[in-house]
Write a protein that holds these residues in place. Structure first.
Motif, PDB file in Angstrom:
ATOM      1  N   GLU A 213      52.642  31.648  40.432  1.00  0.00           N
ATOM      2  CA  GLU A 213      51.816  30.612  39.813  1.00  0.00           C
ATOM      3  C   GLU A 213      51.246  29.614  40.810  1.00  0.00           C
ATOM      4  OE1 GLU A 213      54.279  28.817  36.857  1.00  0.00           O
ATOM      5  OE2 GLU A 213      54.178  30.541  35.497  1.00  0.00           O
ATOM      6  N   ASP A 214      51.847  29.521  41.988  1.00  0.00           N
ATOM      7  CA  ASP A 214      51.372  28.598  43.022  1.00  0.00           C
ATOM      8  C   ASP A 214      51.130  29.398  44.307  1.00  0.00           C
ATOM      9  OD1 ASP A 214      51.639  26.034  41.566  1.00  0.00           O
ATOM     10  OD2 ASP A 214      53.756  26.600  41.538  1.00  0.00           O
ATOM     11  N   PHE A 215      50.038  29.049  45.017  1.00  0.00           N
ATOM     12  CA  PHE A 215      49.603  29.888  46.129  1.00  0.00           C
ATOM     13  C   PHE A 215      49.395  29.158  47.463  1.00  0.00           C
ATOM     14  CE2 PHE A 215      48.624  32.025  42.230  1.00  0.00           C
ATOM     15  CZ  PHE A 215      48.820  33.375  42.491  1.00  0.00           C
ATOM     16  N   PRO A 216      50.068  28.055  47.740  1.00  0.00           N
ATOM     17  CA  PRO A 216      49.842  27.396  49.032  1.00  0.00           C
ATOM     18  C   PRO A 216      50.229  28.279  50.218  1.00  0.00           C
ATOM     19  CG  PRO A 216      51.743  26.446  47.904  1.00  0.00           C
ATOM     20  CD  PRO A 216      51.037  27.303  46.911  1.00  0.00           C
ATOM     21  N   ASP A 217      51.286  29.083  50.065  1.00  0.00           N
ATOM     22  CA  ASP A 217      51.693  29.978  51.146  1.00  0.00           C
ATOM     23  C   ASP A 217      50.650  31.069  51.386  1.00  0.00           C
ATOM     24  OD1 ASP A 217      52.248  30.986  48.615  1.00  0.00           O
ATOM     25  OD2 ASP A 217      53.959  32.183  49.286  1.00  0.00           O
ATOM     26  N   LEU A 218      50.144  31.638  50.316  1.00  0.00           N
ATOM     27  CA  LEU A 218      49.153  32.705  50.447  1.00  0.00           C
ATOM     28  C   LEU A 218      47.818  32.154  50.952  1.00  0.00           C
ATOM     29  CD1 LEU A 218      49.138  35.721  50.053  1.00  0.00           C
ATOM     30  CD2 LEU A 218      48.298  35.399  47.732  1.00  0.00           C
ATOM     31  N   GLU A 248      45.461  33.835  37.264  1.00  0.00           N
ATOM     32  CA  GLU A 248      46.087  33.142  38.396  1.00  0.00           C
ATOM     33  C   GLU A 248      45.089  32.881  39.518  1.00  0.00           C
ATOM     34  OE1 GLU A 248      46.716  37.545  39.349  1.00  0.00           O
ATOM     35  OE2 GLU A 248      46.784  36.270  37.552  1.00  0.00           O
ATOM     36  N   ILE A 249      43.871  33.406  39.374  1.00  0.00           N
ATOM     37  CA  ILE A 249      42.833  33.098  40.364  1.00  0.00           C
ATOM     38  C   ILE A 249      42.556  31.603  40.400  1.00  0.00           C
ATOM     39  CG2 ILE A 249      40.888  33.368  38.774  1.00  0.00           C
ATOM     40  CD1 ILE A 249      40.985  34.386  42.490  1.00  0.00           C
ATOM     41  N   VAL A 250      42.826  30.899  39.299  1.00  0.00           N
ATOM     42  CA  VAL A 250      42.566  29.458  39.249  1.00  0.00           C
ATOM     43  C   VAL A 250      43.456  28.692  40.225  1.00  0.00           C
ATOM     44  CG1 VAL A 250      42.508  27.394  37.795  1.00  0.00           C
ATOM     45  CG2 VAL A 250      41.665  29.574  36.895  1.00  0.00           C
ATOM     46  N   PRO A 251      44.798  28.795  40.134  1.00  0.00           N
ATOM     47  CA  PRO A 251      45.624  28.109  41.139  1.00  0.00           C
ATOM     48  C   PRO A 251      45.455  28.700  42.536  1.00  0.00           C
ATOM     49  CG  PRO A 251      46.998  29.446  39.692  1.00  0.00           C
ATOM     50  CD  PRO A 251      45.645  29.400  39.071  1.00  0.00           C
ATOM     51  N   TYR A 252      45.137  29.979  42.631  1.00  0.00           N
ATOM     52  CA  TYR A 252      44.903  30.624  43.919  1.00  0.00           C
ATOM     53  C   TYR A 252      43.747  29.905  44.633  1.00  0.00           C
ATOM     54  CZ  TYR A 252      44.662  34.698  47.112  1.00  0.00           C
ATOM     55  OH  TYR A 252      44.695  35.537  48.201  1.00  0.00           O
ATOM     56  N   ASP A 255      44.385  26.186  45.605  1.00  0.00           N
ATOM     57  CA  ASP A 255      45.132  25.999  46.848  1.00  0.00           C
ATOM     58  C   ASP A 255      44.297  26.353  48.079  1.00  0.00           C
ATOM     59  OD1 ASP A 255      47.423  25.037  45.613  1.00  0.00           O
ATOM     60  OD2 ASP A 255      48.264  27.037  45.316  1.00  0.00           O
ATOM     61  N   CYS A 256      43.345  27.250  47.920  1.00  0.00           N
ATOM     62  CA  CYS A 256      42.486  27.632  49.040  1.00  0.00           C
ATOM     63  C   CYS A 256      41.497  26.530  49.418  1.00  0.00           C
ATOM     64  CB  CYS A 256      41.722  28.912  48.718  1.00  0.00           C
ATOM     65  SG  CYS A 256      42.742  30.407  48.818  1.00  0.00           S
ATOM     66  N   THR A 257      41.263  25.574  48.530  1.00  0.00           N
ATOM     67  CA  THR A 257      40.334  24.481  48.855  1.00  0.00           C
ATOM     68  C   THR A 257      40.860  23.607  49.992  1.00  0.00           C
ATOM     69  OG1 THR A 257      41.310  23.009  47.179  1.00  0.00           O
ATOM     70  CG2 THR A 257      39.456  24.384  46.487  1.00  0.00           C
ATOM     71  N   ALA A 258      42.131  23.742  50.336  1.00  0.00           N
ATOM     72  CA  ALA A 258      42.717  22.942  51.420  1.00  0.00           C
ATOM     73  C   ALA A 258      42.184  23.360  52.785  1.00  0.00           C
ATOM     74  CB  ALA A 258      44.240  23.065  51.389  1.00  0.00           C
ATOM     75  N   TYR A 259      41.526  24.510  52.864  1.00  0.00           N
ATOM     76  CA  TYR A 259      41.076  25.029  54.157  1.00  0.00           C
ATOM     77  C   TYR A 259      39.569  25.280  54.136  1.00  0.00           C
ATOM     78  CZ  TYR A 259      46.088  25.778  54.338  1.00  0.00           C
ATOM     79  OH  TYR A 259      47.452  25.590  54.286  1.00  0.00           O
ATOM     80  N   VAL A 284      38.758  21.712  40.217  1.00  0.00           N
ATOM     81  CA  VAL A 284      38.872  22.011  41.649  1.00  0.00           C
ATOM     82  C   VAL A 284      38.460  23.451  41.959  1.00  0.00           C
ATOM     83  CG1 VAL A 284      40.424  22.091  43.637  1.00  0.00           C
ATOM     84  CG2 VAL A 284      40.699  20.292  41.902  1.00  0.00           C
ATOM     85  N   ALA A 285      39.068  24.398  41.248  1.00  0.00           N
ATOM     86  CA  ALA A 285      38.791  25.811  41.515  1.00  0.00           C
ATOM     87  C   ALA A 285      37.371  26.204  41.128  1.00  0.00           C
ATOM     88  CB  ALA A 285      39.797  26.683  40.772  1.00  0.00           C
ATOM     89  N   GLY A 286      36.836  25.592  40.081  1.00  0.00           N
ATOM     90  CA  GLY A 286      35.481  25.916  39.629  1.00  0.00           C
ATOM     91  C   GLY A 286      34.422  25.665  40.694  1.00  0.00           C
ATOM     92  N   PRO A 287      34.371  24.462  41.248  1.00  0.00           N
ATOM     93  CA  PRO A 287      33.400  24.190  42.318  1.00  0.00           C
ATOM     94  C   PRO A 287      33.612  25.075  43.547  1.00  0.00           C
ATOM     95  CG  PRO A 287      34.176  22.142  41.369  1.00  0.00           C
ATOM     96  CD  PRO A 287      35.023  23.231  40.777  1.00  0.00           C
ATOM     97  N   PHE A 288      34.871  25.395  43.855  1.00  0.00           N
ATOM     98  CA  PHE A 288      35.151  26.285  44.988  1.00  0.00           C
ATOM     99  C   PHE A 288      34.540  27.663  44.737  1.00  0.00           C
ATOM    100  CE2 PHE A 288      37.644  29.533  47.141  1.00  0.00           C
ATOM    101  CZ  PHE A 288      37.745  29.037  48.439  1.00  0.00           C
ATOM    102  N   ALA A 289      34.750  28.205  43.520  1.00  0.00           N
ATOM    103  CA  ALA A 289      34.205  29.519  43.180  1.00  0.00           C
ATOM    104  C   ALA A 289      32.683  29.515  43.264  1.00  0.00           C
ATOM    105  CB  ALA A 289      34.658  29.933  41.786  1.00  0.00           C
TER     106      ALA A 289
END
Length: 303
Positions: A213-218, A248-252, A255-259, A284-289
């Motif tokens: 459910e959380d993807f900071p490591d990935l 789960e693409i949403v939390p994925y 978390d990718c917005t950090a980079y 957050v995930a919407g604008p990233f996508a």
């Protein structure tokens, strides 16, 4: 006479007061929908639920107009997008005499149910399962073509977008593994290179647990892999990321917005994330996508 009338009226009042259901004036034939109303396919499950209930209404109007002595009754059960729950619901309703089911939606759920369905001759129609591993002469019918069709189509989309170096990350289940492999093989055949792929196991090194459910490591690992390719002299324009996921693409992506570097390469998905409202609406995930132009494939009959 007055006493008899009184008793009849009393019985009628009793039915109304006690809430005893009246027997329908026609036979009901039950179909059970095994749909993911919760879990990582809930968006699609809700859509399928209302489509099924609309179909029930239309079919029953048709039967009434024909003067038929029976009606269709649709019962919707929540599988929670989990194979065990889907199997549990299938077995329960079979015990109640039901032999026709629509759903489950995910290939992992279908895989869990098909052995029982085959053994008991239950007709199961999945609207969305696509795993090539389930291509058998059995009692499960599927609306969509399997991923040996989608895989090459997705690979061609990625290749024609200018990507020559691909990183695949997928949920580790029957569907995710099958589609990832199909994309890998087709992309390599086109002349591209799939990086961080375990050739011995036939799977991506960025494969993840479907329950994650959380993807900071990935996200951090993905950033490192992209930087590694850039360090080899590969241009950002030729690097692509294909994430084969469900909701789960949403939390994925969140978390990718950090980079920032992950916003500078091309992103792709599949039918598992196409037209996903929860992604589009996420702050957050919407604008990233949108920024990475997240492109997805979806089977469209008749085209």
């Amino acid at each position: 006479m007055l006493l008899i009338v009184g008793l009849i009226v009393g019985v009628g009042v009793g039915y109304a007061a006690w809430g005893i259901p009246k027997k329908p004036p026609y036979e009901e034939r039950v179909i059970v929908g095994l749909l993911p109303l919760t879990g990582v396919l809930s968006t699609y499950g809700e859509n399928s639920k209302f489509t099924a209930l609309l179909a029930e209404k239309d079919v029953n109007t048709y039967l009434e107009n024909l003067g038929k002595p029976w009606r269709l009754k649709v019962i919707i059960e929540d599988t929670e997008t989990t194979p065990a729950k889907a199997r549990e619901k299938l077995e329960y309703w079979h015990g109640e005499g039901v032999k026709f089911f629509f759903g489950p939606m995910s290939s992992a759920e279908v895989s869990e149910c098909k052995g029982y369905a085959d053994a008991n001759h239950l007709l199961v129609v999945s609207p969305s399962s696509t795993s090539p591993a389930l291509r058998e002469d059995d009692w499960v019918f599927r609306f969509c073509p399997h991923d040996f069709i989608q895989g090459p189509a997705l690979a061609k989309l990625i290749y024609e977008a200018g990507v020559r170096h691909l990183i695949i990350s997928n949920r580790g289940d029957t569907w995710g593994d099958g589609l990832a492999l199909a994309v890998h093989d087709a992309f390599v055949e086109l002349g591209g290179t799939v990086h961080y792929w375990d050739e011995t196991a036939g799977r991506s090194e960025l494969r993840y647990d479907p329950g994650k459910e959380d993807f900071p490591d990935l996200a951090g690992l993905l950033k490192d892999k992209v930087n590694e390719l850039l360090g080899q002299g590969i241009s950002k324009e030729e690097i692509g990321i294909d994430v084969i996921a469900f909701e789960e693409i949403v939390p994925y992506m969140e978390d990718c917005t950090a980079y920032d570097i992950l916003k500078e390469v091309k992103w792709f998905g599949s039918d598992g994330t196409c037209l996903m409202g929860s992604l589009v609406e996420h702050d957050v995930a919407g604008p990233f996508a949108a920024e990475v132009k997240f492109a997805n494939t979806l089977f469209a009959p008749g085209l």
